[in-house]
Write a protein that holds these residues in place. Structure first.
Motif, PDB file in Angstrom:
ATOM      1  N   PHE A 127       1.761   4.614  -2.454  1.00  0.00           N
ATOM      2  CA  PHE A 127       2.001   4.378  -1.030  1.00  0.00           C
ATOM      3  C   PHE A 127       3.096   5.297  -0.487  1.00  0.00           C
ATOM      4  CE2 PHE A 127      -0.244   0.516  -2.080  1.00  0.00           C
ATOM      5  CZ  PHE A 127      -0.931   0.195  -0.909  1.00  0.00           C
ATOM      6  N   ASP A 128       3.473   6.303  -1.249  1.00  0.00           N
ATOM      7  CA  ASP A 128       4.451   7.275  -0.755  1.00  0.00           C
ATOM      8  C   ASP A 128       3.858   8.018   0.445  1.00  0.00           C
ATOM      9  OD1 ASP A 128       6.037   6.475  -2.838  1.00  0.00           O
ATOM     10  OD2 ASP A 128       5.550   8.185  -4.124  1.00  0.00           O
ATOM     11  N   ILE A 179      -6.479   5.920   6.141  1.00  0.00           N
ATOM     12  CA  ILE A 179      -5.871   5.465   7.396  1.00  0.00           C
ATOM     13  C   ILE A 179      -6.584   4.186   7.848  1.00  0.00           C
ATOM     14  CG2 ILE A 179      -5.377   6.029   9.803  1.00  0.00           C
ATOM     15  CD1 ILE A 179      -5.478   8.993   9.013  1.00  0.00           C
ATOM     16  N   PHE A 180      -5.803   3.157   8.120  1.00  0.00           N
ATOM     17  CA  PHE A 180      -6.326   1.914   8.684  1.00  0.00           C
ATOM     18  C   PHE A 180      -6.328   2.054  10.205  1.00  0.00           C
ATOM     19  CE2 PHE A 180      -5.275  -2.400  10.350  1.00  0.00           C
ATOM     20  CZ  PHE A 180      -6.505  -2.994  10.070  1.00  0.00           C
ATOM     21  N   ARG A 204       2.861   3.975   9.708  1.00  0.00           N
ATOM     22  CA  ARG A 204       2.831   3.813   8.262  1.00  0.00           C
ATOM     23  C   ARG A 204       2.979   2.340   7.902  1.00  0.00           C
ATOM     24  NH1 ARG A 204       7.418   6.149   5.827  1.00  0.00           N
ATOM     25  NH2 ARG A 204       8.505   5.875   7.826  1.00  0.00           N
ATOM     26  N   GLY A 205       2.589   1.971   6.666  1.00  0.00           N
ATOM     27  CA  GLY A 205       2.715   0.595   6.219  1.00  0.00           C
ATOM     28  C   GLY A 205       1.904   0.357   4.960  1.00  0.00           C
ATOM     29  N   ARG A 206       1.670  -0.899   4.632  1.00  0.00           N
ATOM     30  CA  ARG A 206       0.814  -1.285   3.509  1.00  0.00           C
ATOM     31  C   ARG A 206      -0.309  -2.140   4.070  1.00  0.00           C
ATOM     32  NH1 ARG A 206       2.549  -1.431  -2.019  1.00  0.00           N
ATOM     33  NH2 ARG A 206       4.386  -0.114  -2.332  1.00  0.00           N
ATOM     34  N   PHE A 207      -1.478  -1.582   4.139  1.00  0.00           N
ATOM     35  CA  PHE A 207      -2.635  -2.262   4.703  1.00  0.00           C
ATOM     36  C   PHE A 207      -3.602  -2.538   3.555  1.00  0.00           C
ATOM     37  CE2 PHE A 207      -0.694   0.704   7.670  1.00  0.00           C
ATOM     38  CZ  PHE A 207      -0.339  -0.152   8.701  1.00  0.00           C
ATOM     39  N   GLY A 212     -10.223  -0.599   0.172  1.00  0.00           N
ATOM     40  CA  GLY A 212      -9.304   0.459  -0.222  1.00  0.00           C
ATOM     41  C   GLY A 212      -8.001   0.300   0.526  1.00  0.00           C
ATOM     42  N   ASP A 213      -6.901   0.172  -0.198  1.00  0.00           N
ATOM     43  CA  ASP A 213      -5.603  -0.010   0.446  1.00  0.00           C
ATOM     44  C   ASP A 213      -5.183   1.274   1.160  1.00  0.00           C
ATOM     45  OD1 ASP A 213      -5.568  -2.536  -0.647  1.00  0.00           O
ATOM     46  OD2 ASP A 213      -4.382  -1.940  -2.394  1.00  0.00           O
ATOM     47  N   ALA A 214      -4.538   1.111   2.314  1.00  0.00           N
ATOM     48  CA  ALA A 214      -4.139   2.256   3.130  1.00  0.00           C
ATOM     49  C   ALA A 214      -2.628   2.260   3.335  1.00  0.00           C
ATOM     50  CB  ALA A 214      -4.844   2.222   4.482  1.00  0.00           C
ATOM     51  N   ALA A 215      -2.050   3.467   3.392  1.00  0.00           N
ATOM     52  CA  ALA A 215      -0.618   3.619   3.620  1.00  0.00           C
ATOM     53  C   ALA A 215      -0.319   4.078   5.045  1.00  0.00           C
ATOM     54  CB  ALA A 215      -0.031   4.620   2.622  1.00  0.00           C
ATOM     55  N   TYR A 216      -1.363   4.413   5.795  1.00  0.00           N
ATOM     56  CA  TYR A 216      -1.179   4.886   7.169  1.00  0.00           C
ATOM     57  C   TYR A 216      -2.041   4.059   8.121  1.00  0.00           C
ATOM     58  CZ  TYR A 216       0.923   9.130   5.154  1.00  0.00           C
ATOM     59  OH  TYR A 216       1.716  10.012   4.469  1.00  0.00           O
TER      60      TYR A 216
END
Length: 229
Positions: A127-128, A179-180, A204-207, A212-216
């Motif tokens: 998630f960097d 990207i979410f 940005r965040g933890r979605f 699929g997990d997203a960092a943006y």
């Protein structure tokens, strides 16, 4: 009551109910034969600023900043991804060789039983993230991954990824390559196998989700077709 009357009443009842509601579709459409992912690294929107970061100063107020997926990878992200993948496949091979009773069994990819604890592909990466675009209006090309495949093809939330079939027919990209997207009014997506431009406010965040997990994230302003032959 006669059989004829019963049939007539049944017909009237069916007509009064209207067309049966369509059940939600959870299976994605098949990948088109011969389809290929657009090369977003090489492509450049006509009139867009050059890739040199210094040239981005030429973007006028209110215009979206054109970015590509490589811009979202922080330093060392690709090396860490390669390390995680190598570690996973080494572990997989070791586990199967430890239980091998034949040459066939020794092949870690030749006898993976469907539904077993090894019948999965983890999401590698981290998630960097890159902080440069927080709160900015950006524009990026990619592919839509819906959370469902409803008949109306209208979505208020979906994932946006750098290559075709990601999260559906192939393992998910790293979180910092997903990207979410939130679309308050909903947006209709007719074909998930063609590329689009997504434009909106970047964050940005933890979605976290099962796809699929997203960092943006992007709060959608505009979704447009990408000019791809």
């Amino acid at each position: 009551m006669s059989a004829r009357l019963i049939l007539l009443l049944a017909a009237l009842l069916f007509a009064s109910c209207g067309k049966p509601a369509e059940a939600p579709v959870t299976v994605p459409p098949p990948l088109p034969e011969g389809a290929g992912t657009a090369d977003f690294e090489a492509a450049k929107e006509p009139g867009a600023p050059p890739r040199d970061a210094a040239e981005y100063w030429g973007v006028k107020p209110g215009e979206a900043l054109p970015i590509i997926w490589g811009d979202l990878l922080p330093a060392g992200a690709e090396e860490e991804l390669a390390r995680q993948q190598a570690e996973f496949y080494a572990m997989l091979e070791q586990r199967y060789q430890a239980n091998a009773t034949s040459l066939y069994d020794a092949d870690p990819f030749g006898a993976i039983e469907e539904g077993s604890d090894m019948d999965y592909m983890p999401q590698f990466g981290t998630f960097d993230t890159v902080e440069d675009y927080d709160g900015m209006r950006v524009r990026i090309p990619g592919y839509v991954v819906p959370f469902d495949f409803n008949p109306k093809k209208t979505h208020t939330e979906f994932l946006f990824v750098p290559y075709m079939g990601a999260c559906i027919h192939t393992p998910p990209p790293p979180p910092n390559q997903i990207i979410f997207v939130r679309a308050d009014k909903g947006v209709k997506i007719g074909d998930i196998w063609v590329p689009y431009y997504v434009e909106g406010t970047f964050g940005r965040g933890r979605f976290l989700n099962d796809t699929g997990d997203a960092a943006y994230s992007i709060d959608l302003v505009k979704l447009e077709p990408y000019p791809y032959p």
